[in-house]
Design an enzyme around this catalytic site. Sequence first.
Site, PDB file in Angstrom:
ATOM      1  N   GLY A 301      14.026  11.407   5.693  1.00 44.97           N
ATOM      2  CA  GLY A 301      12.988  11.868   6.592  1.00 44.97           C
ATOM      3  C   GLY A 301      11.656  11.177   6.404  1.00 44.97           C
ATOM      4  N   ILE A 304      10.045   5.123   5.398  1.00 48.84           N
ATOM      5  CA  ILE A 304      11.079   4.096   5.283  1.00 48.84           C
ATOM      6  C   ILE A 304      12.444   4.679   5.592  1.00 48.84           C
ATOM      7  CG2 ILE A 304      12.217   2.498   3.692  1.00 48.84           C
ATOM      8  CD1 ILE A 304       9.452   1.619   4.455  1.00 48.84           C
ATOM      9  N   ASP A 324      17.421  14.917   2.269  1.00 45.65           N
ATOM     10  CA  ASP A 324      15.973  14.954   2.054  1.00 45.65           C
ATOM     11  C   ASP A 324      15.579  16.345   1.568  1.00 45.65           C
ATOM     12  OD1 ASP A 324      13.547  12.942   3.416  1.00 45.65           O
ATOM     13  OD2 ASP A 324      13.004  14.877   2.568  1.00 45.65           O
ATOM     14  N   ASN A 329      10.700  17.000   8.018  1.00 43.31           N
ATOM     15  CA  ASN A 329      10.947  15.577   8.265  1.00 43.31           C
ATOM     16  C   ASN A 329      12.399  15.339   8.643  1.00 43.31           C
ATOM     17  OD1 ASN A 329       8.311  15.130   7.596  1.00 43.31           O
ATOM     18  ND2 ASN A 329       8.706  14.248   5.595  1.00 43.31           N
ATOM     19  N   LYS A 420       4.783  -2.766  -7.110  1.00 41.21           N
ATOM     20  CA  LYS A 420       4.065  -2.114  -8.214  1.00 41.21           C
ATOM     21  C   LYS A 420       4.924  -1.991  -9.471  1.00 41.21           C
ATOM     22  CE  LYS A 420       0.941   0.423  -5.183  1.00 41.21           C
ATOM     23  NZ  LYS A 420       1.322  -0.361  -3.983  1.00 41.21           N
ATOM     24  N   LEU A 459       2.729  -1.141   6.321  1.00 40.03           N
ATOM     25  CA  LEU A 459       1.691  -0.769   7.275  1.00 40.03           C
ATOM     26  C   LEU A 459       2.062   0.510   8.014  1.00 40.03           C
ATOM     27  CD1 LEU A 459       0.912  -4.263   8.788  1.00 40.03           C
ATOM     28  CD2 LEU A 459      -0.661  -2.881   7.456  1.00 40.03           C
ATOM     29  N   SER A 461       2.799   3.491   6.875  1.00 40.49           N
ATOM     30  CA  SER A 461       3.658   4.494   6.242  1.00 40.49           C
ATOM     31  C   SER A 461       2.811   5.637   5.703  1.00 40.49           C
ATOM     32  CB  SER A 461       4.468   3.867   5.109  1.00 40.49           C
ATOM     33  OG  SER A 461       3.613   3.461   4.056  1.00 40.49           O
ATOM     34  N   THR A 482     -11.657   0.778  -2.449  1.00 40.33           N
ATOM     35  CA  THR A 482     -11.835   0.937  -3.892  1.00 40.33           C
ATOM     36  C   THR A 482     -12.629  -0.200  -4.520  1.00 40.33           C
ATOM     37  OG1 THR A 482      -9.674  -0.082  -4.254  1.00 40.33           O
ATOM     38  CG2 THR A 482      -9.745   2.318  -4.151  1.00 40.33           C
ATOM     39  N   ARG A 550      -9.030   3.220  -8.747  1.00 40.88           N
ATOM     40  CA  ARG A 550      -8.517   4.504  -9.197  1.00 40.88           C
ATOM     41  C   ARG A 550      -7.677   4.304 -10.457  1.00 40.88           C
ATOM     42  NH1 ARG A 550      -5.855   6.023  -3.495  1.00 40.88           N
ATOM     43  NH2 ARG A 550      -5.094   3.911  -3.863  1.00 40.88           N
TER      44      ARG A 550
END
Length: 626
Positions: A301, A304, A324, A329, A420, A459, A461, A482, A550
Amino acid sequence: MSKLNKKSINGSVLLRVILLVIWDMLMVNVVAVAALYLRCELADTDMFAEGFADTLFQLTVPNTLLCVGVFAIMRLYSSLWGFAGGDELLRIAVASCIVMAIQLVVLQIAGIRLPRLLPVLFGMLLFICMICTRFSYRFIRRARLWFAKEGRQRTMLIGAGQAGALVLREFRNSSFSKNKVVCIIDDDPMKLGRQLMGVRVVGGREYIEEAVERYGVTEIILAIPTLPAQIKKEVWDICSRTGCKFKQMPGIYQLANGEVSIQAIRDIDIEDLLERDVVKVDMGGLADLIRDNTVMVTGGGGSIGSELCRQLASYQPKELVIFDIYENNAYAIELELKANYPELTIHVLIGSVRDRERIESVMQTYRPTVVYHAAAHKHVPLMERSPLEAVKNNVFGTYNTARAADLAGVEHFVLISTDKAVNPTNVMGASKRICEMIIQSFAETSKTCFAAVRFGNVLGSNGSVIPLFREQIRKGGPVTVTHPEITRFFMTIPEAVSLVLQAGAFAKGGEIFVLDMGEPVRIDDLARNMIRLSGFQPDVDIPIVYSGLRPGEKLYEELLMGEEGLTKTANDLIYVGHKTDFDSQRFLDELEALGSLTEGQEAQLRRQIRTLVPTYAPPAEVANAL
């Protein structure tokens, strides 16, 4: 529409037709007299002395009925003459020729004493008068629109090709248009100085700024649907300096389908400004993997996950299992898919990947052939404040799902990862790196083909900066960034999902797939462009505030670790990172130790994460506490 409105409209149409018929009856007789007069003048004869005038008068009624009847057969009373074009012109010509031919035949057969040249002259004059009458509707309408547009937005059109001509014609003919095109820009030197529908091509893109000032332009419209992304970005950079509102027309497929209209011209989206072309993924090998098989998507849901479900549905799977934890969702994507793919068998199940028994039960019940694992916590600052939740959901949720897939004999398992995970500075990134290592560990012993897909920010999401910036701009600012130098890789949701799907087709087992996403984008530039796209000036109408990095946030992200290399796949924009060596058994032992930690043991948790992921480098204030 009410019955009263329908009657009113039908009455108006009928009255218009009656008036047009009366006008044609008068015009036919005027044309007949004019044709006879012209014929007699050419022959230097008196039409009254020769008796031609009396004969013509006797034929007034049948000739009028003949003309009106032919006009009706040729549908000259049913056209919208305010939009008359080539088709209407052809029908007028055919109608005039039919009348002329019938008159010639009747004169010959009946032996009527009139000049044989008269029908020819009558047909020619009738054609001219009919054009003047019918097309005057269009000219009057165009004139009204033109004068109505005085004082409206003075518009520059970029592109003097077919698409530009369509847009310009729409602006001229549509009552919805609030634009007056005053100049055209095109890089083709052969078009310089020429005119498109009366509007001059004044120069190439280097002339945009000067033309804006010279012609008083307030809005710029890009009318080149196939313009490459890099050139579009260059054009946007120039236009953004002018302070004009910038819009673009739809894609070339819409031109082919005739869907272009004033309403279709839209504000340019931030997705249009990616500094690369959109990735086109060849899905040829994917069809065999999906069609007639049961496919499962965890986190189905989410941003992606839901796009995965949409694209998977188009490949005709036997069954689609959506798993999910968030019922709203899941319900939304279920309704959408059932509406668009009524023949598809869909199973929407609520549950958490943290629940080992639940996920194993689902796998055993539905026995999917392919599993796409998109369920995860991904918000960096939130996971920094709740690191145990990141471990529970991301790490052990992935372990539970991978183990369940192994036990159920799933053929292909694809993990959704992130940039990441490379040299992570935060718990979320470190948790996703552990997920990659879990997948690679299972790949060594399982018959299931395990793989991971690593990409940057998506972009639009949920949780991305784009919706945040849009909301801040809507409220009048400030827009919070930031750090002025922070950069990120970006891709669109469909691109991300296409990569994930093709990874499943490419995978042999244990790979981490990486997309070539071009150059990283400065978030500060992104924010400023979004402000300009909204019709404002950054730091003038909408302030930008730098809030500072952050916890756990890096200035830039990476797609590969130092020890990883790249191998190209069949798709030039998709690569495979070489597997990094690690002791799988020791990794699983350390993973078990991580699982034994509980709430309140945050320092121990972070230390154990660092043991599992040696490249994990938390911020100094966090590292000093470990």
